[in-house]
Design a protein around this motif. Sequence first.
Motif, PDB file in Angstrom:
ATOM      1  N   ALA A   1       0.832  -1.201   0.000  1.00 40.88           N
ATOM      2  CA  ALA A   1       0.000   0.000   0.000  1.00 40.88           C
ATOM      3  C   ALA A   1       0.872   1.259   0.000  1.00 40.88           C
ATOM      4  O   ALA A   1       0.528   2.252  -0.648  1.00 40.88           O
ATOM      5  CB  ALA A   1      -0.932  -0.001   1.206  1.00 40.88           C
ATOM      6  N   ALA A   2       1.997   1.227   0.704  1.00 41.28           N
ATOM      7  CA  ALA A   2       2.897   2.380   0.730  1.00 41.28           C
ATOM      8  C   ALA A   2       3.449   2.662  -0.664  1.00 41.28           C
ATOM      9  O   ALA A   2       3.512   3.826  -1.088  1.00 41.28           O
ATOM     10  CB  ALA A   2       4.032   2.142   1.718  1.00 41.28           C
ATOM     11  N   ILE A   3       3.839   1.619  -1.377  1.00 43.53           N
ATOM     12  CA  ILE A   3       4.323   1.795  -2.752  1.00 43.53           C
ATOM     13  C   ILE A   3       3.223   2.381  -3.622  1.00 43.53           C
ATOM     14  O   ILE A   3       3.443   3.322  -4.390  1.00 43.53           O
ATOM     15  CB  ILE A   3       4.812   0.446  -3.333  1.00 43.53           C
ATOM     16  CG1 ILE A   3       6.063  -0.018  -2.602  1.00 43.53           C
ATOM     17  CG2 ILE A   3       5.086   0.568  -4.835  1.00 43.53           C
ATOM     18  CD1 ILE A   3       6.500  -1.418  -2.961  1.00 43.53           C
ATOM     19  N   PHE A   4       2.036   1.850  -3.495  1.00 41.10           N
ATOM     20  CA  PHE A   4       0.888   2.321  -4.278  1.00 41.10           C
ATOM     21  C   PHE A   4       0.563   3.788  -3.965  1.00 41.10           C
ATOM     22  O   PHE A   4       0.332   4.592  -4.864  1.00 41.10           O
ATOM     23  CB  PHE A   4      -0.318   1.410  -3.988  1.00 41.10           C
ATOM     24  CG  PHE A   4      -1.484   1.644  -4.876  1.00 41.10           C
ATOM     25  CD1 PHE A   4      -1.424   1.324  -6.221  1.00 41.10           C
ATOM     26  CD2 PHE A   4      -2.650   2.202  -4.377  1.00 41.10           C
ATOM     27  CE1 PHE A   4      -2.512   1.536  -7.051  1.00 41.10           C
ATOM     28  CE2 PHE A   4      -3.731   2.427  -5.198  1.00 41.10           C
ATOM     29  CZ  PHE A   4      -3.665   2.090  -6.541  1.00 41.10           C
ATOM     30  N   ILE A   5       0.582   4.143  -2.691  1.00 37.99           N
ATOM     31  CA  ILE A   5       0.291   5.522  -2.281  1.00 37.99           C
ATOM     32  C   ILE A   5       1.350   6.481  -2.815  1.00 37.99           C
ATOM     33  O   ILE A   5       1.029   7.565  -3.312  1.00 37.99           O
ATOM     34  CB  ILE A   5       0.179   5.619  -0.747  1.00 37.99           C
ATOM     35  CG1 ILE A   5      -1.106   4.950  -0.279  1.00 37.99           C
ATOM     36  CG2 ILE A   5       0.240   7.053  -0.274  1.00 37.99           C
ATOM     37  CD1 ILE A   5      -1.195   4.785   1.219  1.00 37.99           C
ATOM     38  N   ILE A   6       2.616   6.095  -2.743  1.00 35.36           N
ATOM     39  CA  ILE A   6       3.691   6.949  -3.245  1.00 35.36           C
ATOM     40  C   ILE A   6       3.548   7.168  -4.748  1.00 35.36           C
ATOM     41  O   ILE A   6       3.643   8.299  -5.234  1.00 35.36           O
ATOM     42  CB  ILE A   6       5.075   6.360  -2.901  1.00 35.36           C
ATOM     43  CG1 ILE A   6       5.341   6.474  -1.398  1.00 35.36           C
ATOM     44  CG2 ILE A   6       6.181   7.057  -3.686  1.00 35.36           C
ATOM     45  CD1 ILE A   6       6.575   5.753  -0.932  1.00 35.36           C
ATOM     46  N   LEU A   7       3.306   6.103  -5.496  1.00 32.89           N
ATOM     47  CA  LEU A   7       3.176   6.233  -6.948  1.00 32.89           C
ATOM     48  C   LEU A   7       1.966   7.079  -7.338  1.00 32.89           C
ATOM     49  O   LEU A   7       2.064   7.974  -8.180  1.00 32.89           O
ATOM     50  CB  LEU A   7       3.100   4.861  -7.602  1.00 32.89           C
ATOM     51  CG  LEU A   7       4.401   4.058  -7.610  1.00 32.89           C
ATOM     52  CD1 LEU A   7       4.172   2.678  -8.196  1.00 32.89           C
ATOM     53  CD2 LEU A   7       5.465   4.798  -8.395  1.00 32.89           C
ATOM     54  N   LEU A   8       0.818   6.807  -6.739  1.00 29.20           N
ATOM     55  CA  LEU A   8      -0.377   7.587  -7.061  1.00 29.20           C
ATOM     56  C   LEU A   8      -0.229   9.054  -6.638  1.00 29.20           C
ATOM     57  O   LEU A   8      -0.647   9.963  -7.363  1.00 29.20           O
ATOM     58  CB  LEU A   8      -1.606   6.985  -6.400  1.00 29.20           C
ATOM     59  CG  LEU A   8      -2.240   5.792  -7.100  1.00 29.20           C
ATOM     60  CD1 LEU A   8      -3.476   5.319  -6.348  1.00 29.20           C
ATOM     61  CD2 LEU A   8      -2.595   6.123  -8.523  1.00 29.20           C
TER      62      LEU A   8
END
Length: 176
Positions: free
Chosen positions: A67-74
């Motif tokens: 989720a952290a990776i997803f949040i950073i990318l978005l």
Amino acid sequence: MEDEQTFSDICGGRLALQRRYYSPSCREFCLSCPRLSLRSLTAVTCTVWLAAYGLFTLCENSMILSAAIFIILLGLLGYLHFVKIDQETLLIIDSLGIQMTSSYASGKESTTFIEMGKVKDVVINEAIYMDPVEPNGISQVVPVFQSAKPRLDCLIEVYRSCQEILAHQKAASASP
């Protein structure tokens, strides 16, 4: 004719103002903002990762890291496409109107055009932090350089040039 001058924004950052003189009745001003800072990008990414790793050690759930990776990318894509403006352009043509273009870091551009018949005057409104006021006779105020936030010295350069074009346009329309 083209020239470039360096100014500061209200926070002390560097801005580059390019002036292009196409004719006495047509000028373009391009105000370039600083690019995305690698330092701030790294700081935000590290903060999110540290928070995610802290939650991961407490919960032992690998979905938190995903989720952290997803949040950073978005978040980065949203910031580049909707928030971070790299360049703002003001094109003024006395017989047509004023065109304002904002170029985002993602490559997206947003353009606004105002017909010269609807332009009453160009004014400097450097910074007002009060309630909005609508002076008599003004139905709409369209601010320029909203993202760059240049200091007064830069605004005066643009103002003087715009006033010259408006005076040229009024003189041309008054003569038979």
